[in-house]
Design a protein around this motif. Sequence first.
Motif, PDB file in Angstrom:
ATOM      1  N   VAL A   1      71.965  32.808   9.289  1.00  0.00           N
ATOM      2  CA  VAL A   1      72.624  34.100   9.124  1.00  0.00           C
ATOM      3  C   VAL A   1      73.745  33.939   8.097  1.00  0.00           C
ATOM      4  O   VAL A   1      74.498  32.965   8.127  1.00  0.00           O
ATOM      5  CB  VAL A   1      73.176  34.639  10.464  1.00  0.00           C
ATOM      6  N   LEU A   2      73.819  34.865   7.167  1.00  0.00           N
ATOM      7  CA  LEU A   2      74.883  34.911   6.162  1.00  0.00           C
ATOM      8  C   LEU A   2      75.798  36.068   6.498  1.00  0.00           C
ATOM      9  O   LEU A   2      75.348  37.211   6.619  1.00  0.00           O
ATOM     10  CB  LEU A   2      74.288  35.098   4.762  1.00  0.00           C
ATOM     11  N   ILE A   3      77.090  35.786   6.652  1.00  0.00           N
ATOM     12  CA  ILE A   3      78.076  36.832   6.957  1.00  0.00           C
ATOM     13  C   ILE A   3      78.940  37.031   5.723  1.00  0.00           C
ATOM     14  O   ILE A   3      79.573  36.092   5.220  1.00  0.00           O
ATOM     15  CB  ILE A   3      78.952  36.471   8.164  1.00  0.00           C
ATOM     16  N   THR A   4      78.965  38.247   5.220  1.00  0.00           N
ATOM     17  CA  THR A   4      79.738  38.555   4.017  1.00  0.00           C
ATOM     18  C   THR A   4      80.402  39.908   4.173  1.00  0.00           C
ATOM     19  O   THR A   4      79.907  40.773   4.903  1.00  0.00           O
ATOM     20  CB  THR A   4      78.825  38.542   2.771  1.00  0.00           C
ATOM     21  N   HIS A   5      81.543  40.101   3.514  1.00  0.00           N
ATOM     22  CA  HIS A   5      82.278  41.365   3.641  1.00  0.00           C
ATOM     23  C   HIS A   5      81.426  42.555   3.219  1.00  0.00           C
ATOM     24  O   HIS A   5      81.381  43.585   3.888  1.00  0.00           O
ATOM     25  CB  HIS A   5      83.546  41.323   2.790  1.00  0.00           C
ATOM     26  N   LYS A   6      80.768  42.444   2.062  1.00  0.00           N
ATOM     27  CA  LYS A   6      79.976  43.550   1.531  1.00  0.00           C
ATOM     28  C   LYS A   6      78.659  43.007   0.993  1.00  0.00           C
ATOM     29  O   LYS A   6      78.665  42.182   0.079  1.00  0.00           O
ATOM     30  CB  LYS A   6      80.728  44.282   0.417  1.00  0.00           C
ATOM     31  N   LYS A   7      77.568  43.493   1.530  1.00  0.00           N
ATOM     32  CA  LYS A   7      76.253  43.062   1.060  1.00  0.00           C
ATOM     33  C   LYS A   7      76.074  43.370  -0.421  1.00  0.00           C
ATOM     34  O   LYS A   7      75.460  42.595  -1.174  1.00  0.00           O
ATOM     35  CB  LYS A   7      75.174  43.755   1.888  1.00  0.00           C
ATOM     36  N   SER A   8      76.648  44.486  -0.873  1.00  0.00           N
ATOM     37  CA  SER A   8      76.492  44.906  -2.267  1.00  0.00           C
ATOM     38  C   SER A   8      77.198  43.970  -3.239  1.00  0.00           C
ATOM     39  O   SER A   8      76.919  43.985  -4.440  1.00  0.00           O
ATOM     40  CB  SER A   8      77.035  46.325  -2.454  1.00  0.00           C
ATOM     41  N   LYS A   9      78.140  43.128  -2.739  1.00  0.00           N
ATOM     42  CA  LYS A   9      78.885  42.229  -3.620  1.00  0.00           C
ATOM     43  C   LYS A   9      78.265  40.829  -3.700  1.00  0.00           C
ATOM     44  O   LYS A   9      78.809  39.962  -4.388  1.00  0.00           O
ATOM     45  CB  LYS A   9      80.338  42.110  -3.129  1.00  0.00           C
ATOM     46  N   ILE A  10      77.161  40.598  -3.007  1.00  0.00           N
ATOM     47  CA  ILE A  10      76.502  39.293  -3.110  1.00  0.00           C
ATOM     48  C   ILE A  10      76.079  39.077  -4.563  1.00  0.00           C
ATOM     49  O   ILE A  10      75.451  39.941  -5.180  1.00  0.00           O
ATOM     50  CB  ILE A  10      75.272  39.223  -2.180  1.00  0.00           C
ATOM     51  N   GLY A  11      76.442  37.940  -5.130  1.00  0.00           N
ATOM     52  CA  GLY A  11      76.124  37.659  -6.532  1.00  0.00           C
ATOM     53  C   GLY A  11      77.143  38.198  -7.508  1.00  0.00           C
ATOM     54  O   GLY A  11      76.939  38.111  -8.723  1.00  0.00           O
TER      55      GLY A  11
END
Length: 359
Positions: A52-62
């Motif tokens: 599982v990857l936890i990130t603040h905003k999915k749209s900011k991946i990369g």
Amino acid sequence: MLSWCRVAHTLKNVNYYSKIAAREVFDVAVVGGGHAGTEACAAAARMGARTVLITHKKSKIGEMSCNPSFGGIGKGHLMREVDALDGLCSRVCDLSGVHYKILNRRKGPAVWGPRAQIDRTLYKQHLQEEVFQIPNLTIVEGAVEDLILKESGTANSSQEEFSRLAECCGIILENGEEIRCNTVVITTGTFLNGSINIGLDVRPAGRLGDAPAIGLANTLERLQFKLGRLKTGTPPRIAKDTIDFSVCLTQEPDNPPVPFSFMNEKVWIKPEDQLLCHLTYTTAEVDKIIRETLHLNRHVQEETRGPRYCPSIESKILRFKGRRHQVWLEPEGLESELVYPQGLSCTMPPEHQQKMRLA
């Protein structure tokens, strides 16, 4: 808890939301969706671990936070090593670069440094396409506030013993929800207790427009991990149509461009379609502006402890008096009107950054 994932091998390009089972336990949880986090979650899932990857905003991946480039002396070698382990960044750079250059060509092959200017939009697009189709990977939007710890010591264990013996078995999100796992990988980058300094103004942030990870930083400090700070810097961007490139030195890209990845024989862009980079230098007026604004610059007034990753123009002016310093004008993408002035990283107030740019 809502998690975002993609159905690999079944419905192409179909995204959906599903509930994580309350008692579901992952093999690996990766905190942070930056360069290190995407490589970590991809590697774990590739090995068959339920990740599982936890990130603040999915749209900011990369998202490329600062300089839109990859590689260089040392870092180019690292990219090749990551690629040899089936990493993502080299393959994605071969799909999104706009100016490829092997540095140190005049020396032996052992010290050559592959480097590329990257189109920010294309890099994020292609990296997300790679990450979102990885089997065994679930992506959760949220801020990690705390770790779930299981004490392995006795009831009389001291705080130091507890920190040494405690076993991490999950994370707690900002909204109080828990994600259980066997292993936690923390790749928070600049977000861990991060702050932005502009002149004497200091504000908490992971990067401009994004909140920092404060709770997790407090937890790590409570567990007696030593926290430091990388003092990164970034320059003011310049509108392309305000630059007189005729007075600059032109740097041509390689023809043909050399791919980063061992898996590729060529990059996505035709050699003749690559963008140019340009070289210019600071002037005596830049020195004057920087010296007159030292009292308005927290980076100079209160030097933050820790290693410096990006040498600022202020530190270069103070250490090397009377010299002119290189400024590389680097494109931010095929459709972008912004130019990145590599070499002008600074923390002076905005109005003085504008004066420096015009000098």
